[in-house]
Design an enzyme around this catalytic site. Structure first.
Site, PDB file in Angstrom:
ATOM      1  N   CYS A  42      -8.449  34.187 -10.658  1.00 44.51           N
ATOM      2  CA  CYS A  42      -8.815  33.653  -9.254  1.00 44.51           C
ATOM      3  C   CYS A  42      -7.795  32.594  -8.807  1.00 44.51           C
ATOM      4  CB  CYS A  42     -10.280  32.962  -9.718  1.00 44.51           C
ATOM      5  SG  CYS A  42     -11.139  32.615  -8.474  1.00 44.51           S
ATOM      6  N   ASP A  44      -8.558  30.447  -6.709  1.00 42.75           N
ATOM      7  CA  ASP A  44      -9.036  28.925  -7.234  1.00 42.75           C
ATOM      8  C   ASP A  44      -8.219  27.959  -7.475  1.00 42.75           C
ATOM      9  OD1 ASP A  44     -10.853  25.929  -7.667  1.00 42.75           O
ATOM     10  OD2 ASP A  44     -12.680  27.803  -7.434  1.00 42.75           O
ATOM     11  N   ARG A  46      -8.269  24.781  -8.385  1.00 48.45           N
ATOM     12  CA  ARG A  46      -8.267  24.698  -9.720  1.00 48.45           C
ATOM     13  C   ARG A  46      -8.024  24.762 -11.024  1.00 48.45           C
ATOM     14  NH1 ARG A  46     -14.925  23.603  -8.624  1.00 48.45           N
ATOM     15  NH2 ARG A  46     -14.088  25.981  -8.405  1.00 48.45           N
ATOM     16  N   HIS A  98     -14.089  32.080 -14.165  1.00 49.13           N
ATOM     17  CA  HIS A  98     -13.918  30.323 -14.271  1.00 49.13           C
ATOM     18  C   HIS A  98     -15.167  30.054 -13.846  1.00 49.13           C
ATOM     19  CE1 HIS A  98     -13.399  28.805 -10.376  1.00 49.13           C
ATOM     20  NE2 HIS A  98     -12.873  30.373  -9.968  1.00 49.13           N
ATOM     21  N   CYS A 101     -17.309  29.499 -10.343  1.00 48.09           N
ATOM     22  CA  CYS A 101     -16.345  30.431  -9.176  1.00 48.09           C
ATOM     23  C   CYS A 101     -17.210  30.483  -7.869  1.00 48.09           C
ATOM     24  CB  CYS A 101     -16.151  31.489  -9.827  1.00 48.09           C
ATOM     25  SG  CYS A 101     -15.500  32.547  -8.171  1.00 48.09           S
TER      26      CYS A 101
END
Length: 211
Positions: A42, A44, A46, A98, A101
């Protein structure tokens, strides 16, 4: 100081530290790359694949998109896959989702439009195909996290059906596909499942709950 300048200063410190430890560190990379893994994860901010696996530069070929989706009409991903398997000859492909999400949450809750809304069609299909199990979770967090897990399974199966992967297996070459979940709460990666040339794709079951 402007934030983007901090990135440049950090880069200088990183480069200096690596060259101080190993003067030929970057020179070794000039000749090419030979990573062991392709990571499909992803976007993302983080979730940082190299950092959370402590993989040095050159060890991992990476593709990231919202909700770690495998779309056969995504020329970006399909070209990355072709290059990783056909040229770099990676032996492991990881699809990593994760918990928490945002893409998966949007697939559940809606509220998107434009290109992002179109992109999430794949994720919504995963939900509709597994709605009974996902909606059976006792909390909204559990519902979201179960969708994240099932999505990794479905994307891994889609990946296994691609021509690039099927051709690799048909030629008798080693290639394993791994479905993982990264837990933001503790920073740990939790393996869900593996698929290889011997796997009956029509019999792949939903993974055990890990979150």
């Amino acid at each position: 100081m402007r934030k983007y300048k901090q990135l440049l200063l950090a880069n200088k410190a990183w480069s200096f530290e690596l060259r101080d430890e190993s003067p030929d560190f970057f020179a070794r990379h000039v000749g090419g790359q030979k990573p062991d893994f392709l990571w499909i994860g992803c976007s993302d901010s983080r979730v940082s694949p190299e950092q959370m696996t402590m993989t040095p530069p050159g060890g991992m070929f990476i593709h990231r998109n919202i909700a770690n989706l495998v779309n056969e009409d995504d020329k970006n991903l399909m070209s990355v896959l072709q290059y990783a398997v056909g040229v770099l000859e990676v032996e492991h492909i990881i699809v990593c989702g994760h918990h928490g999400c945002g893409g998966m949450r949007a697939a559940l809750d809606g509220g998107t439009d434009g290109v992002l809304d179109e992109w999430l069609d794949n994720a919504r299909r995963v939900y509709h195909s597994n709605a009974a199990e996902i909606d059976g979770a006792s909390t909204e967090e559990g519902r979201l996290n179960r969708l994240v897990e099932v999505n990794v399974r479905d994307q891994l199966v889609r990946l296994a059906h691609t021509k690039t992967v099927q051709d690799r297996w048909a030629n008798g070459q080693k290639l394993a596909l791994h479905g993982w979940i990264y837990d933001l709460r503790d920073g740990l990666i939790k393996p869900l499942m593996e698929v290889d040339a011997t796997t009956r794709l029509d019999e792949v079951q939903a993974p055990e709950r890990v979150l």
